[in-house]
Design a protein around this motif. Structure first.
Motif, mmCIF file in Angstrom:
data_model
loop_
_atom_site.group_PDB
_atom_site.id
_atom_site.type_symbol
_atom_site.label_atom_id
_atom_site.label_comp_id
_atom_site.label_asym_id
_atom_site.label_seq_id
_atom_site.Cartn_x
_atom_site.Cartn_y
_atom_site.Cartn_z
ATOM 1 N N CYS A 149 1.051 -1.429 -0.028
ATOM 2 C CA CYS A 149 -0.105 -0.072 -0.428
ATOM 3 C C CYS A 149 0.861 1.029 -0.024
ATOM 4 O O CYS A 149 2.243 1.361 0.204
ATOM 5 C CB CYS A 149 -0.771 0.048 1.644
ATOM 6 S SG CYS A 149 -0.195 -0.054 2.686
ATOM 7 N N GLY A 150 -0.111 2.558 0.032
ATOM 8 C CA GLY A 150 1.185 3.945 0.202
ATOM 9 C C GLY A 150 1.291 4.095 1.952
ATOM 10 O O GLY A 150 0.502 3.714 2.541
ATOM 11 N N ARG A 151 3.010 4.508 0.972
ATOM 12 C CA ARG A 151 2.958 5.144 2.896
ATOM 13 C C ARG A 151 2.373 6.260 3.801
ATOM 14 O O ARG A 151 1.689 6.585 3.265
ATOM 15 C CB ARG A 151 4.052 5.541 2.038
ATOM 16 C CG ARG A 151 4.936 5.829 3.880
ATOM 17 C CD ARG A 151 6.772 6.710 3.546
ATOM 18 N NE ARG A 151 7.181 5.914 2.444
ATOM 19 C CZ ARG A 151 7.716 4.720 3.481
ATOM 20 N NH1 ARG A 151 7.578 5.014 4.811
ATOM 21 N NH2 ARG A 151 9.292 3.941 2.517
ATOM 22 N N SER A 153 -0.859 5.686 4.283
ATOM 23 C CA SER A 153 -2.507 6.261 3.495
ATOM 24 C C SER A 153 -3.532 5.699 4.681
ATOM 25 O O SER A 153 -3.576 5.024 5.163
ATOM 26 C CB SER A 153 -2.210 5.152 2.026
ATOM 27 O OG SER A 153 -2.428 3.846 2.385
ATOM 28 N N GLU A 156 -3.847 1.909 4.330
ATOM 29 C CA GLU A 156 -3.152 1.393 5.371
ATOM 30 C C GLU A 156 -3.656 1.558 7.019
ATOM 31 O O GLU A 156 -3.646 0.329 7.306
ATOM 32 C CB GLU A 156 -1.495 1.118 4.587
ATOM 33 C CG GLU A 156 -0.348 0.714 6.140
ATOM 34 C CD GLU A 156 0.998 1.243 6.287
ATOM 35 O OE1 GLU A 156 1.673 0.795 6.826
ATOM 36 O OE2 GLU A 156 0.500 2.792 5.953
ATOM 37 N N VAL A 174 4.182 -5.202 5.904
ATOM 38 C CA VAL A 174 3.766 -4.067 5.304
ATOM 39 C C VAL A 174 5.197 -3.984 4.105
ATOM 40 O O VAL A 174 6.224 -3.729 5.052
ATOM 41 C CB VAL A 174 3.751 -2.481 6.338
ATOM 42 C CG1 VAL A 174 2.672 -1.746 4.993
ATOM 43 C CG2 VAL A 174 2.110 -3.142 7.014
ATOM 44 N N ASN A 176 5.516 -0.415 1.992
ATOM 45 C CA ASN A 176 4.977 1.001 1.365
ATOM 46 C C ASN A 176 5.100 1.224 -0.032
ATOM 47 O O ASN A 176 6.754 1.608 -0.366
ATOM 48 C CB ASN A 176 5.630 2.260 2.325
ATOM 49 C CG ASN A 176 4.626 1.658 4.073
ATOM 50 O OD1 ASN A 176 5.596 1.597 4.361
ATOM 51 N ND2 ASN A 176 2.999 1.849 4.070
#
Length: 412
Positions: A149-151, A153, A156, A174, A176
């Motif tokens: 996922c995006g950092r 975000s 997340e 995780v 990112n």
């Protein structure tokens, strides 16, 4: 060609329409841009009728095209869409009406992008990458979940918080990465491949909190789709965009509508599972209790039977029957023996009465020659012949002599 006319020498309307048609026929195919305001697809007809409008000048023109031309973009073209049309202008002289005969339709902007995605979707589907039999089931309780996922975000946060709320002991690995832009595809692919290479990762979630069609392009990239298809770990797509589903949703083993929905589908709820265990335990207890009660009733019913209350009674009844049968068999056997003895006695008496030995007992004798033949007439015993006389107590040897009357006599 110029036409000379005057008030005294006008052209008929039909001639003007015919001349306009001739001029238009000399015009070749042109590319025309406009907005589709009406689509008419008649069942069974091989032609589709469109109305193309120029909003800036409020001008409309009719467009006709063959069904196969329109079907090529039918999935992404609707009323209100902007298109570019390659068409040949045509003039219908009887009505004095201008129309366009289209040979190619191309959506403009987002529509063109959707057409490319649709072609890619059909190509990958033909390879079997979206087949249902390729989908792998998710583990009931994953020990380690890979999250791409995006950092920092919202996606997340939604996945982590909801998953840990449902099962506090769940663990995440995780990764990112950028989820849009030119660098998104290679980094998302690398993150998925790294997580798939780890044996302890039970499921991989690729999450993003929705976005426009252009923003979601990385999740329809062919490289990412093939990388997910090659994974041996189940993959969950949680892009969170309902109207336009990226191709990742089709190749993933499970599609979640949102990151929150992904957390609910990947991790079981500890409260719900505890309640399910309690319900199953109660159900098992009721089932065992009912089984024990049923068996107890059956046992009590069996114990109330006479044979169980007084087990010797059956033996005694059988003893009387056995005794009666034994006496009957003895009587029957005695009658049979008595009758057999009587028959043997009578038979013995008849044999004795008919036996030659009985005749000998009365003083008779049987004469036999040396060869064992019985002598029945005097002629069979010539004078001087030695005979064997068999009497009741043994045998004698006798010699035959002639008597005064000339008959043979036997001397001992």
């Amino acid at each position: 060609m110029a036409v000379t006319t005057s008030a005294e020498n006008p052209l008929p309307v039909g001639d003007v329409s015919r001349l306009i048609g001739g001029w238009i026929d000399r015009l070749g195919a042109v590319w025309v841009e406009g907005q589709i305001t009406q689509i008419s697809r008649r069942p069974g007809a091989g032609v589709v009728f469109l109305t193309l409008r120029d909003p800036s000048h409020d001008v409309s023109v009719g467009v006709t095209c063959f069904r196969q031309v329109f079907d090529a973009v039918a999935d992404v073209v609707a009323e209100g869409a902007r298109v570019v049309v390659l068409a040949k202008p045509e003039w219908y002289a009887p009505r004095g009406q201008l129309s366009l005969r289209a040979t190619e339709l191309r959506p403009v902007g987002t529509g063109e992008l959707l057409v490319r995605l649709e072609r890619l979707r059909k190509s990958l589907a033909a390879e079997g990458l979206f087949a249902a039999d390729r989908k792998r089931p998710l583990p009931f309780l994953p020990q380690l979940i890979g999250l791409v996922c995006g950092r920092a975000s919202a996606a997340e946060r939604d996945v982590l918080e909801n998953a840990r709320h449902r099962w506090p002991a769940v663990r995440f690995e995780v990764r990112n990465v950028p989820v849009q832009g030119v660098h998104a595809v290679p980094q998302v692919v690398r993150a998925v491949q790294e997580l798939d290479a780890r044996d302890e990762v039970d499921v991989i979630v690729v999450a993003r909190g929705g976005g426009s069609v252009e923003d979601l392009l990385p999740f329809s990239d062919e490289e990412l789709v093939r990388a997910v298809a090659a994974c041996r770990t189940p993959v969950v797509s949680a892009i969170g965009h309902e109207p336009d589903r990226p191709l990742l949703d089709l190749v993933a083993d499970l599609r979640a509508s949102t990151p929150t929905d992904a957390a609910k589908k990947v991790v079981p709820d500890v409260g719900e599972e505890a309640e399910r265990v309690r319900m199953l335990r109660d159900r098992a207890r009721r089932a065992v209790g009912a089984f024990v009660e049923r068996e107890e009733r059956g046992l009590a019913h069996a114990l109330r039977r006479p044979v169980m209350e007084d087990p010797h009674r059956m033996v005694e009844e059988r003893e009387a029957q056995v005794t009666a049968l034994l006496d009957r068999s003895r009587r029957t056997l005695g009658h049979l023996l008595d009758r057999g003895l009587s028959e043997v006695t009578h038979t013995h008496a008849r044999v004795v009465s008919l036996s030659p030995a009985a005749t000998l007992e009365r003083g008779y004798a049987v004469l036999q020659r040396a060869d064992g033949q019985v002598v029945r007439t005097p002629r069979e015993a010539p004078d001087g012949a030695v005979l064997r006389a068999r009497v009741a107590e043994g045998e004698l040897s006798v010699r035959v002599t002639s008597g005064p009357d000339g008959t043979a006599d036997a001397d001992g």
